[in-house]
Design a protein around this motif. Structure first.
Motif, PDB file in Angstrom:
ATOM      1  N   ARG A  65       0.812  -1.220   0.000  1.00 43.36           N
ATOM      2  CA  ARG A  65       0.000   0.000   0.000  1.00 43.36           C
ATOM      3  C   ARG A  65       0.844   1.267   0.000  1.00 43.36           C
ATOM      4  O   ARG A  65       0.309   2.353  -0.229  1.00 43.36           O
ATOM      5  N   THR A  66       2.140   1.146   0.287  1.00 45.62           N
ATOM      6  CA  THR A  66       2.925   2.355   0.536  1.00 45.62           C
ATOM      7  C   THR A  66       4.177   2.499  -0.316  1.00 45.62           C
ATOM      8  O   THR A  66       4.774   3.573  -0.325  1.00 45.62           O
ATOM      9  N   CYS A  67       4.579   1.443  -1.023  1.00 43.93           N
ATOM     10  CA  CYS A  67       5.869   1.468  -1.717  1.00 43.93           C
ATOM     11  C   CYS A  67       5.725   1.258  -3.211  1.00 43.93           C
ATOM     12  O   CYS A  67       4.813   0.573  -3.680  1.00 43.93           O
ATOM     13  N   GLY A  68       6.715   1.812  -3.941  1.00 37.17           N
ATOM     14  CA  GLY A  68       6.907   1.455  -5.327  1.00 37.17           C
ATOM     15  C   GLY A  68       7.653   0.131  -5.380  1.00 37.17           C
ATOM     16  O   GLY A  68       7.350  -0.776  -4.600  1.00 37.17           O
ATOM     17  N   PRO A  69       8.648  -0.002  -6.233  1.00 38.55           N
ATOM     18  CA  PRO A  69       9.404  -1.259  -6.305  1.00 38.55           C
ATOM     19  C   PRO A  69      10.032  -1.617  -4.952  1.00 38.55           C
ATOM     20  O   PRO A  69      10.483  -0.735  -4.212  1.00 38.55           O
ATOM     21  N   VAL A  70      10.043  -2.902  -4.647  1.00 42.66           N
ATOM     22  CA  VAL A  70      10.579  -3.384  -3.370  1.00 42.66           C
ATOM     23  C   VAL A  70      11.769  -4.306  -3.643  1.00 42.66           C
ATOM     24  O   VAL A  70      11.700  -5.199  -4.494  1.00 42.66           O
ATOM     25  N   ALA A  71      12.868  -4.080  -2.929  1.00 42.58           N
ATOM     26  CA  ALA A  71      14.048  -4.940  -3.026  1.00 42.58           C
ATOM     27  C   ALA A  71      14.267  -5.623  -1.676  1.00 42.58           C
ATOM     28  O   ALA A  71      14.366  -4.947  -0.646  1.00 42.58           O
ATOM     29  N   LEU A  72      14.313  -6.936  -1.674  1.00 49.36           N
ATOM     30  CA  LEU A  72      14.580  -7.722  -0.474  1.00 49.36           C
ATOM     31  C   LEU A  72      16.059  -8.114  -0.456  1.00 49.36           C
ATOM     32  O   LEU A  72      16.553  -8.737  -1.394  1.00 49.36           O
ATOM     33  N   VAL A  73      16.763  -7.728   0.592  1.00 51.75           N
ATOM     34  CA  VAL A  73      18.162  -8.108   0.780  1.00 51.75           C
ATOM     35  C   VAL A  73      18.195  -9.125   1.918  1.00 51.75           C
ATOM     36  O   VAL A  73      17.873  -8.807   3.053  1.00 51.75           O
TER      37      VAL A  73
ATOM     38  N   GLU B 153      19.350   0.966  -7.041  1.00 52.85           N
ATOM     39  CA  GLU B 153      19.085   0.979  -8.480  1.00 52.85           C
ATOM     40  C   GLU B 153      17.733   0.342  -8.797  1.00 52.85           C
ATOM     41  O   GLU B 153      17.011   0.793  -9.700  1.00 52.85           O
ATOM     42  N   ARG B 154      17.377  -0.675  -8.028  1.00 50.21           N
ATOM     43  CA  ARG B 154      16.133  -1.392  -8.294  1.00 50.21           C
ATOM     44  C   ARG B 154      14.905  -0.672  -7.749  1.00 50.21           C
ATOM     45  O   ARG B 154      13.784  -0.961  -8.159  1.00 50.21           O
ATOM     46  N   THR B 155      15.106   0.240  -6.812  1.00 50.71           N
ATOM     47  CA  THR B 155      13.959   0.908  -6.185  1.00 50.71           C
ATOM     48  C   THR B 155      13.814   2.367  -6.587  1.00 50.71           C
ATOM     49  O   THR B 155      12.978   3.089  -6.037  1.00 50.71           O
TER      50      THR B 155
ATOM     51  N   VAL C 281      13.784   7.021  -0.852  1.00 49.92           N
ATOM     52  CA  VAL C 281      13.652   5.572  -0.713  1.00 49.92           C
ATOM     53  C   VAL C 281      13.517   5.214   0.767  1.00 49.92           C
ATOM     54  O   VAL C 281      14.329   5.621   1.607  1.00 49.92           O
ATOM     55  N   ARG C 282      12.481   4.440   1.083  1.00 48.06           N
ATOM     56  CA  ARG C 282      12.235   4.066   2.475  1.00 48.06           C
ATOM     57  C   ARG C 282      12.813   2.683   2.751  1.00 48.06           C
ATOM     58  O   ARG C 282      13.128   1.917   1.841  1.00 48.06           O
TER      59      ARG C 282
END
Length: 438
Positions: A184-192, A239-241, A276-277
């Motif tokens: 509901r709150t983010c654009g692209p998400v990157a999981l590290v 770069e991804r977000t 970026v959050r």
């Protein structure tokens, strides 16, 4: 959203515990002591396993300590403090509690050694423990019929083994709940996340929450669990977000103790992309971590964090805080806000309830297991919903037959403080039912 029962100050160690008259012979033993084992890194409160009548009860708590990756020294430390506290008050329903502790070293061989020691010492249960190496220790426990009560929830096996009795929803619930929020709150998400077997399970769980909210799946980015810096990973995550300036994304580091190390690198890389959050799960960050990183000016400001339990300021934790104050004051290993410490407390609350339900009968691995499998319903004073384990629960169809508490709490870092972002708890059962975990 579901609310838990109103918090109330429960008697430390269990809501229904019945204390029989103190027996002179039972309490003649000295104070709790620890011993070292070169083979398994174990400590023990002396005594024998639980049997009938007034026989002592032996259990084990293990966790990694002094390693280059995730460490949870507060879990065995709290277990020993609890044993000192309860034994000074007559024991568990009149029986003395002996706590073995073991360091699994974040190593599969050491984890198996811990389990074999539990078998050798006739432990009636392994209680409130942390290990990533379920494939090494569960076969040993299952072969001996020893129940695993209140594991940290770091592996999927903890939600599938018939001898596992988890008190929280583990990583599945935390990540599903976090994904639902970020959708509901983010654009692209990157999981590290760690490049480990346990880490391989994380992307599908986060994605279950994201996709349930109509969001695309997260970019899965593996990283070394014991790295000393994450500059390259931070740059790739950014770069991804940041592909769409109108829709800034979120970076989700789930690296256990190394999350702080990642955020040190990320802070520098993020200088040109403050929009970026970040978001993560409790266990990868706590208030101490936030303070050390700069508080309100640090990289966690505005981050969402999912946890299993009420915030540490909730009155429901008063019993645990009392034990820490009386038996472990000054022990820096024990942080009341640590999710591992909290899980261990709840696990010992469950143990106390089981022992109380057995009355004057034998306390053994078999009787403890039969009590749990027989439908015993356990309250934790508002820290979790009532716990009851069955073999056909709501999440059995998606591979989590032992997951009985899918509730998570949502917190946010605001002005440098980790505070509740939403009243009550969120039940992630429906999200997990749609997860493709197989």
């Amino acid at each position: 959203m579901t609310g838990r029962r109103p918090s109330r100050s429960a008697h430390p160690g269990g809501l229904r515990r019945r204390f029989r008259a103190t027996r002179t012979g039972l309490l003649s033993a000295g104070a709790l002591v620890a011993c070292a084992s070169l083979a398994a890194g174990c400590g023990v409160v002396p005594g024998t396993t639980g049997g009938s009548g007034d026989d002592p009860i032996t259990v084990m708590t293990w966790a990694p300590q002094d390693t280059g990756a995730t460490n949870k020294p507060g879990m065995p430390a709290l277990a020993q403090a609890y044993a000192r506290w309860i034994n000074d008050r007559g024991g568990l329903d009149g029986r003395r509690l002996n706590v073995l502790t073991c360091n699994d070293h974040n190593d599969s061989v050491a984890a198996a050694k811990c389990a074999r020691r539990a078998v050798k010492e006739n432990a009636v249960a392994v209680v409130g423990s942390y290990s990533q190496h379920a494939d090494s220790f569960f076969p040993v426990l299952e072969g001996a019929g020893i129940p695993y009560i209140g594991g940290y929830g770091i592996t999927n096996t903890e939600f599938t083994s018939p001898l596992s009795y988890p008190v929280n929803g583990g990583q599945p619930a935390l990540l599903a709940g976090l994904g639902s929020t970020l959708a509901r709150t983010c654009g692209p998400v990157a999981l590290v996340r760690p490049d480990t077997i346990a880490g391989d399970q994380l992307p599908v769980l986060l994605d279950s929450g994201l996709t349930s909210g109509g969001h695309e799946r997260a970019q899965d980015q593996r990283a070394a669990e014991d790295a000393t810096e994450y500059g390259g990973q931070s740059q790739r995550a950014l770069e991804r977000t940041t592909t769409d300036p109108e829709d800034p994304g979120c970076v989700v580091p789930v690296l256990g103790d190394r999350t702080g190390t990642f955020m040190d690198s990320f802070r520098r890389a993020r200088a040109e992309h403050p929009e970026v959050r970040t978001a993560t799960v409790l266990g990868s960050v706590d208030q101490t971590t936030i303070n050390a990183s700069g508080g309100p000016s640090g990289p966690y400001e505005g981050a969402y964090v999912t946890g299993w339990y009420p915030s540490v300021s909730d009155p429901a934790w008063s019993g645990m805080k009392k034990v820490i104050k009386e038996e472990a004051f000054g022990d820096n290993d024990i942080d009341a806000a640590d999710a591992g410490v909290q899980t261990t407390w709840i696990a010992y609350t469950v143990l106390a309830e089981i022992v109380g339900s057995l009355g004057d009968g034998e306390v053994s691995a078999d009787t403890v297991r039969r009590a749990l499998d027989g439908g015993l319903k356990i309250g934790t004073g508002g820290l979790t919903p009532s716990l009851q384990w069955t073999f056909a629960d709501k999440l059995a169809a998606v591979g989590f037959p032992r997951l009985v508490n899918a509730e998570v709490t949502l917190q946010v870092v605001r002005e440098g403080r980790l505070v509740s972002a939403r009243e009550g708890a969120v039940d992630t059962t429906r999200v997990l039912q749609n997860a493709d975990v197989n």
